[in-house]
Design a protein around this motif. Sequence first.
Motif, PDB file in Angstrom:
ATOM      1  N   ALA A 204       0.827  -1.208   0.000  1.00  0.00           N
ATOM      2  CA  ALA A 204       0.000   0.000   0.000  1.00  0.00           C
ATOM      3  C   ALA A 204       0.861   1.258   0.000  1.00  0.00           C
ATOM      4  O   ALA A 204       0.586   2.222  -0.733  1.00  0.00           O
ATOM      5  CB  ALA A 204      -0.938  -0.007   1.206  1.00  0.00           C
ATOM      6  N   ALA A 205       1.918   1.255   0.819  1.00  0.00           N
ATOM      7  CA  ALA A 205       2.782   2.431   0.906  1.00  0.00           C
ATOM      8  C   ALA A 205       3.559   2.646  -0.387  1.00  0.00           C
ATOM      9  O   ALA A 205       3.675   3.778  -0.887  1.00  0.00           O
ATOM     10  CB  ALA A 205       3.737   2.292   2.081  1.00  0.00           C
ATOM     11  N   ALA A 206       4.099   1.573  -0.947  1.00  0.00           N
ATOM     12  CA  ALA A 206       4.860   1.696  -2.182  1.00  0.00           C
ATOM     13  C   ALA A 206       3.974   2.143  -3.333  1.00  0.00           C
ATOM     14  O   ALA A 206       4.387   2.947  -4.182  1.00  0.00           O
ATOM     15  CB  ALA A 206       5.537   0.368  -2.519  1.00  0.00           C
ATOM     16  N   MET A 207       2.744   1.637  -3.380  1.00  0.00           N
ATOM     17  CA  MET A 207       1.812   2.050  -4.416  1.00  0.00           C
ATOM     18  C   MET A 207       1.500   3.543  -4.297  1.00  0.00           C
ATOM     19  O   MET A 207       1.488   4.290  -5.292  1.00  0.00           O
ATOM     20  CB  MET A 207       0.516   1.232  -4.311  1.00  0.00           C
ATOM     21  CG  MET A 207      -0.556   1.593  -5.325  1.00  0.00           C
ATOM     22  SD  MET A 207      -1.509   3.097  -4.916  1.00  0.00           S
ATOM     23  CE  MET A 207      -2.134   2.669  -3.288  1.00  0.00           C
ATOM     24  N   THR A 208       1.267   4.011  -3.072  1.00  0.00           N
ATOM     25  CA  THR A 208       0.936   5.419  -2.854  1.00  0.00           C
ATOM     26  C   THR A 208       2.104   6.314  -3.253  1.00  0.00           C
ATOM     27  O   THR A 208       1.930   7.324  -3.946  1.00  0.00           O
ATOM     28  CB  THR A 208       0.573   5.653  -1.379  1.00  0.00           C
ATOM     29  OG1 THR A 208      -0.514   4.785  -1.027  1.00  0.00           O
ATOM     30  CG2 THR A 208       0.156   7.089  -1.137  1.00  0.00           C
ATOM     31  N   LYS A 209       3.304   5.935  -2.831  1.00  0.00           N
ATOM     32  CA  LYS A 209       4.495   6.709  -3.188  1.00  0.00           C
ATOM     33  C   LYS A 209       4.697   6.726  -4.699  1.00  0.00           C
ATOM     34  O   LYS A 209       4.960   7.777  -5.294  1.00  0.00           O
ATOM     35  CB  LYS A 209       5.723   6.117  -2.503  1.00  0.00           C
ATOM     36  CG  LYS A 209       7.016   6.838  -2.845  1.00  0.00           C
ATOM     37  CD  LYS A 209       8.210   6.180  -2.173  1.00  0.00           C
ATOM     38  CE  LYS A 209       9.510   6.907  -2.539  1.00  0.00           C
ATOM     39  NZ  LYS A 209      10.691   6.261  -1.916  1.00  0.00           N
ATOM     40  N   GLY A 210       4.567   5.577  -5.326  1.00  0.00           N
ATOM     41  CA  GLY A 210       4.799   5.490  -6.758  1.00  0.00           C
ATOM     42  C   GLY A 210       3.790   6.263  -7.579  1.00  0.00           C
ATOM     43  O   GLY A 210       4.141   6.889  -8.589  1.00  0.00           O
ATOM     44  N   THR A 211       2.544   6.250  -7.144  1.00  0.00           N
ATOM     45  CA  THR A 211       1.515   6.991  -7.876  1.00  0.00           C
ATOM     46  C   THR A 211       1.775   8.491  -7.808  1.00  0.00           C
ATOM     47  O   THR A 211       1.650   9.209  -8.812  1.00  0.00           O
ATOM     48  CB  THR A 211       0.123   6.655  -7.310  1.00  0.00           C
ATOM     49  OG1 THR A 211      -0.092   5.241  -7.382  1.00  0.00           O
ATOM     50  CG2 THR A 211      -0.967   7.369  -8.092  1.00  0.00           C
ATOM     51  N   LEU A 216       3.987  13.516 -10.468  1.00  0.00           N
ATOM     52  CA  LEU A 216       4.969  14.597 -10.460  1.00  0.00           C
ATOM     53  C   LEU A 216       5.892  14.518 -11.672  1.00  0.00           C
ATOM     54  O   LEU A 216       6.270  15.538 -12.252  1.00  0.00           O
ATOM     55  CB  LEU A 216       5.790  14.548  -9.166  1.00  0.00           C
ATOM     56  CG  LEU A 216       5.057  14.956  -7.884  1.00  0.00           C
ATOM     57  CD1 LEU A 216       5.922  14.648  -6.667  1.00  0.00           C
ATOM     58  CD2 LEU A 216       4.683  16.435  -7.920  1.00  0.00           C
ATOM     59  N   ALA A 217       6.253  13.319 -12.073  1.00  0.00           N
ATOM     60  CA  ALA A 217       7.173  13.151 -13.191  1.00  0.00           C
ATOM     61  C   ALA A 217       6.520  13.446 -14.537  1.00  0.00           C
ATOM     62  O   ALA A 217       7.168  13.963 -15.455  1.00  0.00           O
ATOM     63  CB  ALA A 217       7.740  11.740 -13.191  1.00  0.00           C
ATOM     64  N   THR A 218       5.241  13.126 -14.672  1.00  0.00           N
ATOM     65  CA  THR A 218       4.567  13.249 -15.972  1.00  0.00           C
ATOM     66  C   THR A 218       3.670  14.469 -16.077  1.00  0.00           C
ATOM     67  O   THR A 218       3.390  14.939 -17.187  1.00  0.00           O
ATOM     68  CB  THR A 218       3.713  12.002 -16.246  1.00  0.00           C
ATOM     69  OG1 THR A 218       2.669  11.914 -15.254  1.00  0.00           O
ATOM     70  CG2 THR A 218       4.564  10.737 -16.212  1.00  0.00           C
ATOM     71  N   GLY A 219       3.181  14.969 -14.939  1.00  0.00           N
ATOM     72  CA  GLY A 219       2.225  16.064 -14.964  1.00  0.00           C
ATOM     73  C   GLY A 219       0.834  15.648 -15.411  1.00  0.00           C
ATOM     74  O   GLY A 219      -0.037  16.498 -15.638  1.00  0.00           O
ATOM     75  N   LEU A 220       0.598  14.352 -15.537  1.00  0.00           N
ATOM     76  CA  LEU A 220      -0.712  13.874 -15.976  1.00  0.00           C
ATOM     77  C   LEU A 220      -1.789  14.194 -14.942  1.00  0.00           C
ATOM     78  O   LEU A 220      -1.557  14.132 -13.733  1.00  0.00           O
ATOM     79  CB  LEU A 220      -0.678  12.360 -16.195  1.00  0.00           C
ATOM     80  CG  LEU A 220       0.119  11.854 -17.398  1.00  0.00           C
ATOM     81  CD1 LEU A 220       0.219  10.329 -17.343  1.00  0.00           C
ATOM     82  CD2 LEU A 220      -0.545  12.305 -18.700  1.00  0.00           C
ATOM     83  N   ALA A 221      -2.967  14.522 -15.419  1.00  0.00           N
ATOM     84  CA  ALA A 221      -4.098  14.690 -14.516  1.00  0.00           C
ATOM     85  C   ALA A 221      -4.404  13.350 -13.860  1.00  0.00           C
ATOM     86  O   ALA A 221      -4.334  12.299 -14.519  1.00  0.00           O
ATOM     87  CB  ALA A 221      -5.321  15.188 -15.272  1.00  0.00           C
ATOM     88  N   ALA A 223      -7.116  12.007 -13.246  1.00  0.00           N
ATOM     89  CA  ALA A 223      -8.170  11.301 -13.983  1.00  0.00           C
ATOM     90  C   ALA A 223      -7.584  10.482 -15.133  1.00  0.00           C
ATOM     91  O   ALA A 223      -8.042   9.370 -15.426  1.00  0.00           O
ATOM     92  CB  ALA A 223      -9.199  12.299 -14.512  1.00  0.00           C
ATOM     93  N   VAL A 224      -6.567  11.033 -15.799  1.00  0.00           N
ATOM     94  CA  VAL A 224      -5.927  10.314 -16.897  1.00  0.00           C
ATOM     95  C   VAL A 224      -5.181   9.093 -16.357  1.00  0.00           C
ATOM     96  O   VAL A 224      -5.211   8.003 -16.962  1.00  0.00           O
ATOM     97  CB  VAL A 224      -4.968  11.247 -17.655  1.00  0.00           C
ATOM     98  CG1 VAL A 224      -4.176  10.482 -18.714  1.00  0.00           C
ATOM     99  CG2 VAL A 224      -5.740  12.394 -18.301  1.00  0.00           C
ATOM    100  N   MET A 225      -4.522   9.264 -15.227  1.00  0.00           N
ATOM    101  CA  MET A 225      -3.810   8.139 -14.614  1.00  0.00           C
ATOM    102  C   MET A 225      -4.783   7.036 -14.212  1.00  0.00           C
ATOM    103  O   MET A 225      -4.504   5.855 -14.391  1.00  0.00           O
ATOM    104  CB  MET A 225      -3.024   8.637 -13.400  1.00  0.00           C
ATOM    105  CG  MET A 225      -1.923   9.613 -13.760  1.00  0.00           C
ATOM    106  SD  MET A 225      -1.206  10.429 -12.312  1.00  0.00           S
ATOM    107  CE  MET A 225      -0.506   9.036 -11.444  1.00  0.00           C
ATOM    108  N   LYS A 226      -5.916   7.434 -13.674  1.00  0.00           N
ATOM    109  CA  LYS A 226      -6.948   6.454 -13.303  1.00  0.00           C
ATOM    110  C   LYS A 226      -7.431   5.698 -14.538  1.00  0.00           C
ATOM    111  O   LYS A 226      -7.527   4.459 -14.538  1.00  0.00           O
ATOM    112  CB  LYS A 226      -8.129   7.171 -12.641  1.00  0.00           C
ATOM    113  CG  LYS A 226      -9.298   6.267 -12.282  1.00  0.00           C
ATOM    114  CD  LYS A 226     -10.613   7.052 -12.231  1.00  0.00           C
ATOM    115  CE  LYS A 226     -11.031   7.492 -13.623  1.00  0.00           C
ATOM    116  NZ  LYS A 226     -12.321   8.213 -13.662  1.00  0.00           N
ATOM    117  N   ASP A 227      -7.711   6.441 -15.615  1.00  0.00           N
ATOM    118  CA  ASP A 227      -8.236   5.808 -16.821  1.00  0.00           C
ATOM    119  C   ASP A 227      -7.230   4.822 -17.418  1.00  0.00           C
ATOM    120  O   ASP A 227      -7.614   3.823 -18.033  1.00  0.00           O
ATOM    121  CB  ASP A 227      -8.596   6.869 -17.860  1.00  0.00           C
ATOM    122  CG  ASP A 227      -9.834   7.672 -17.475  1.00  0.00           C
ATOM    123  OD1 ASP A 227     -10.521   7.263 -16.510  1.00  0.00           O
ATOM    124  OD2 ASP A 227     -10.087   8.721 -18.104  1.00  0.00           O
TER     125      ASP A 227
END
Length: 263
Positions: A204-211, A216-221, A223-227
């Motif tokens: 859970a912690a690694a997933m949260t950090k990675g997301t 931050l690295a991509t600037g993606l919204a 919502a786009v990451m979710k999709d």
Amino acid sequence: MTTVGFIGFGNMATAIVDGWRRVGALADARIVACAAHFDTLQEKASSRLVEAVRTPREVMQMSDILIVAVKPYQIENIFADCASQIDWSEKIVISLAAGKLNSFWNQVLPDDAHHISTIPNTPIAVAEGVVVAESTHTLTQQQIEQFHALFDAIATVEFVDSDHLSIAGTVAGCAPAYAAMFMEALADAGVKYGLTRTTAYRLAAAMTKGTGALQLATGLAPAVMKDAVCSPGGTTIQGVAALEQTGFRGSIISAIDAVEGSR
């Protein structure tokens, strides 16, 4: 040698020092601190190579950079006792007190003082913090560079206007509690289906950090990451639909509303 002083040495102040120690920052600086309970202060300070002193006056006199880390309601009494007896012209005052803006510090400190209001968050302890800073301040350009030297290595520094310091501080400063609750809930679900508690927390912690790092690295919204994870007719969208039915996003917004409404 630069001396950094803390008035108050609670969770946030110790988190900042822990962050500095983690990345090797301020290795050549002297750090001093005072707090209400001297015995407890000594315990916290000694393990962090911080010098414990007894009074705010001592910290003010000794410090080139003064970090005010007490409860907001305590500030006026602390500074009323001795502020007029200190030469503030060459010092930097960094406030960590929520709700105390540049206009407040203009009243507390003399006209020649240099101060900035900030709201940090606790992940600063592992050099993954956020420091929200008021864009209206009285620091010189050289002092702003010193401010960045203090915090850039352990936090993302974000300047916002005075009207939005509160909400920015709430999003960055209060939300670690909500993120921790989210990770706890994910881990509980993992344990429910047979994962060990340790493994579930780590995932859970690694997933949260990675997301967060991905955004931050991509600037993606978001919502786009979710999709990108939600394949048509797939499993993830089923979970998203379940979250929507229980008001997941509305609950987060309500939590922020509750904080802002309490100020």
